[in-house]
Design a protein around this motif. Structure first.
Motif, PDB file in Angstrom:
ATOM      1  N   MET A   1      34.790   9.620  70.783  1.00  0.00           N
ATOM      2  CA  MET A   1      35.418  10.894  70.515  1.00  0.00           C
ATOM      3  C   MET A   1      35.722  10.964  69.033  1.00  0.00           C
ATOM      4  O   MET A   1      36.190  10.007  68.435  1.00  0.00           O
ATOM      5  N   GLU A   2      35.474  12.132  68.470  1.00  0.00           N
ATOM      6  CA  GLU A   2      35.816  12.422  67.083  1.00  0.00           C
ATOM      7  C   GLU A   2      36.855  13.531  67.069  1.00  0.00           C
ATOM      8  O   GLU A   2      36.819  14.422  67.914  1.00  0.00           O
ATOM      9  N   ILE A   3      37.749  13.495  66.103  1.00  0.00           N
ATOM     10  CA  ILE A   3      38.689  14.585  65.882  1.00  0.00           C
ATOM     11  C   ILE A   3      38.496  15.033  64.441  1.00  0.00           C
ATOM     12  O   ILE A   3      38.592  14.222  63.520  1.00  0.00           O
ATOM     13  N   VAL A   4      38.190  16.326  64.275  1.00  0.00           N
ATOM     14  CA  VAL A   4      37.902  16.875  62.956  1.00  0.00           C
ATOM     15  C   VAL A   4      38.896  17.988  62.671  1.00  0.00           C
ATOM     16  O   VAL A   4      39.126  18.854  63.516  1.00  0.00           O
ATOM     17  N   LEU A   5      39.473  17.961  61.473  1.00  0.00           N
ATOM     18  CA  LEU A   5      40.465  18.952  61.070  1.00  0.00           C
ATOM     19  C   LEU A   5      39.885  19.780  59.930  1.00  0.00           C
ATOM     20  O   LEU A   5      39.371  19.229  58.956  1.00  0.00           O
ATOM     21  N   HIS A   6      39.962  21.107  60.066  1.00  0.00           N
ATOM     22  CA  HIS A   6      39.519  22.031  59.017  1.00  0.00           C
ATOM     23  C   HIS A   6      40.680  22.943  58.675  1.00  0.00           C
ATOM     24  O   HIS A   6      41.258  23.574  59.575  1.00  0.00           O
ATOM     25  N   ARG A   7      41.018  23.000  57.392  1.00  0.00           N
ATOM     26  CA  ARG A   7      42.073  23.918  56.961  1.00  0.00           C
ATOM     27  C   ARG A   7      41.416  25.152  56.365  1.00  0.00           C
ATOM     28  O   ARG A   7      40.546  25.063  55.507  1.00  0.00           O
ATOM     29  N   HIS A   8      41.846  26.306  56.833  1.00  0.00           N
ATOM     30  CA  HIS A   8      41.386  27.586  56.320  1.00  0.00           C
ATOM     31  C   HIS A   8      42.560  28.223  55.582  1.00  0.00           C
ATOM     32  O   HIS A   8      43.653  27.666  55.542  1.00  0.00           O
ATOM     33  N   THR A   9      42.364  29.384  55.026  1.00  0.00           N
ATOM     34  CA  THR A   9      43.414  30.042  54.255  1.00  0.00           C
ATOM     35  C   THR A   9      44.691  30.239  55.059  1.00  0.00           C
ATOM     36  O   THR A   9      45.776  29.899  54.609  1.00  0.00           O
ATOM     37  N   SER A  10      44.573  30.762  56.264  1.00  0.00           N
ATOM     38  CA  SER A  10      45.771  31.068  57.045  1.00  0.00           C
ATOM     39  C   SER A  10      45.818  30.366  58.398  1.00  0.00           C
ATOM     40  O   SER A  10      46.674  30.657  59.223  1.00  0.00           O
ATOM     41  N   SER A  11      44.896  29.434  58.623  1.00  0.00           N
ATOM     42  CA  SER A  11      44.880  28.723  59.905  1.00  0.00           C
ATOM     43  C   SER A  11      44.333  27.316  59.730  1.00  0.00           C
ATOM     44  O   SER A  11      43.781  26.967  58.686  1.00  0.00           O
ATOM     45  N   VAL A  12      44.499  26.536  60.777  1.00  0.00           N
ATOM     46  CA  VAL A  12      43.941  25.187  60.821  1.00  0.00           C
ATOM     47  C   VAL A  12      43.190  25.059  62.145  1.00  0.00           C
ATOM     48  O   VAL A  12      43.625  25.564  63.169  1.00  0.00           O
ATOM     49  N   ALA A  13      42.025  24.419  62.090  1.00  0.00           N
ATOM     50  CA  ALA A  13      41.217  24.216  63.290  1.00  0.00           C
ATOM     51  C   ALA A  13      41.094  22.722  63.557  1.00  0.00           C
ATOM     52  O   ALA A  13      40.808  21.940  62.643  1.00  0.00           O
ATOM     53  N   ILE A  14      41.338  22.341  64.792  1.00  0.00           N
ATOM     54  CA  ILE A  14      41.231  20.950  65.223  1.00  0.00           C
ATOM     55  C   ILE A  14      40.129  20.898  66.275  1.00  0.00           C
ATOM     56  O   ILE A  14      40.233  21.552  67.317  1.00  0.00           O
ATOM     57  N   ALA A  15      39.075  20.145  65.983  1.00  0.00           N
ATOM     58  CA  ALA A  15      37.967  20.025  66.928  1.00  0.00           C
ATOM     59  C   ALA A  15      37.966  18.626  67.522  1.00  0.00           C
ATOM     60  O   ALA A  15      37.992  17.630  66.792  1.00  0.00           O
ATOM     61  N   CYS A  16      37.970  18.561  68.840  1.00  0.00           N
ATOM     62  CA  CYS A  16      37.850  17.300  69.570  1.00  0.00           C
ATOM     63  C   CYS A  16      36.415  17.246  70.083  1.00  0.00           C
ATOM     64  O   CYS A  16      36.031  18.040  70.950  1.00  0.00           O
ATOM     65  N   ILE A  17      35.637  16.338  69.527  1.00  0.00           N
ATOM     66  CA  ILE A  17      34.199  16.303  69.783  1.00  0.00           C
ATOM     67  C   ILE A  17      33.866  15.065  70.611  1.00  0.00           C
ATOM     68  O   ILE A  17      34.145  13.943  70.204  1.00  0.00           O
ATOM     69  N   ASP A  18      33.270  15.302  71.759  1.00  0.00           N
ATOM     70  CA  ASP A  18      32.893  14.234  72.676  1.00  0.00           C
ATOM     71  C   ASP A  18      31.373  14.221  72.776  1.00  0.00           C
ATOM     72  O   ASP A  18      30.746  15.273  72.809  1.00  0.00           O
ATOM     73  N   HIS A  19      30.792  13.048  72.811  1.00  0.00           N
ATOM     74  CA  HIS A  19      29.333  12.932  72.920  1.00  0.00           C
ATOM     75  C   HIS A  19      28.920  12.392  74.283  1.00  0.00           C
ATOM     76  O   HIS A  19      27.883  11.743  74.409  1.00  0.00           O
ATOM     77  N   GLY A  20      29.737  12.662  75.303  1.00  0.00           N
ATOM     78  CA  GLY A  20      29.455  12.186  76.655  1.00  0.00           C
ATOM     79  C   GLY A  20      28.494  13.095  77.403  1.00  0.00           C
ATOM     80  O   GLY A  20      27.649  13.778  76.813  1.00  0.00           O
ATOM     81  N   ALA A  21      28.667  13.126  78.711  1.00  0.00           N
ATOM     82  CA  ALA A  21      27.773  13.888  79.585  1.00  0.00           C
ATOM     83  C   ALA A  21      27.896  15.394  79.396  1.00  0.00           C
ATOM     84  O   ALA A  21      26.965  16.142  79.673  1.00  0.00           O
ATOM     85  N   GLY A  22      29.042  15.868  78.913  1.00  0.00           N
ATOM     86  CA  GLY A  22      29.221  17.298  78.699  1.00  0.00           C
ATOM     87  C   GLY A  22      29.592  18.037  79.965  1.00  0.00           C
ATOM     88  O   GLY A  22      29.913  17.447  80.991  1.00  0.00           O
ATOM     89  N   VAL A  23      29.524  19.344  79.875  1.00  0.00           N
ATOM     90  CA  VAL A  23      29.883  20.250  80.963  1.00  0.00           C
ATOM     91  C   VAL A  23      28.738  21.235  81.125  1.00  0.00           C
ATOM     92  O   VAL A  23      28.173  21.688  80.126  1.00  0.00           O
ATOM     93  N   PRO A  24      28.369  21.581  82.354  1.00  0.00           N
ATOM     94  CA  PRO A  24      27.312  22.574  82.532  1.00  0.00           C
ATOM     95  C   PRO A  24      27.661  23.880  81.804  1.00  0.00           C
ATOM     96  O   PRO A  24      28.814  24.300  81.788  1.00  0.00           O
TER      97      PRO A  24
END
Length: 91
Positions: A1-24
């Motif tokens: 699992m990876e956690i990636v943080l992106h800061r934008h001008t008025s918001s912050v985005a946190i992405a939790c990225i999994d490389h497993g089986a996924g979801v249909p």
């Protein structure tokens, strides 16, 4: 699992990225529904109740944010939470 943080001008985005089986693909839009579980998990209650992502969505929406699910390129699932950055109050 990876956690990636992106800061934008008025918001912050946190992405939790999994490389497993996924979801249909057809389940992506339902992941945040109360009691929704993917087909394999529905038969085994030890794999979850289907409440976690629904509760997370309610909390994040209350904070005026968003939460979305998408396929991870190459396989897996990415959950992205976007929240507004709080403004400092003048003293």
């Amino acid at each position: 699992m990876e956690i990636v943080l992106h800061r934008h001008t008025s918001s912050v985005a946190i992405a939790c990225i999994d490389h497993g089986a996924g979801v249909p693909t057809e389940s992506l839009g339902k992941l945040f529904d109360t009691f929704y579980r993917t087909d394999k998990a529905r038969t085994d209650v030890t794999k979850g109740s289907g409440l976690g992502l629904a509760i997370a969505k309610q909390i994040i929406t209350t904070l005026v944010g968003t939460i979305v699910a998408a396929e991870t390129p190459g396989g897996g699932l990415t959950i992205t939470i976007t929240l507004p950055i709080a403004k400092e109050e003048a003293k």
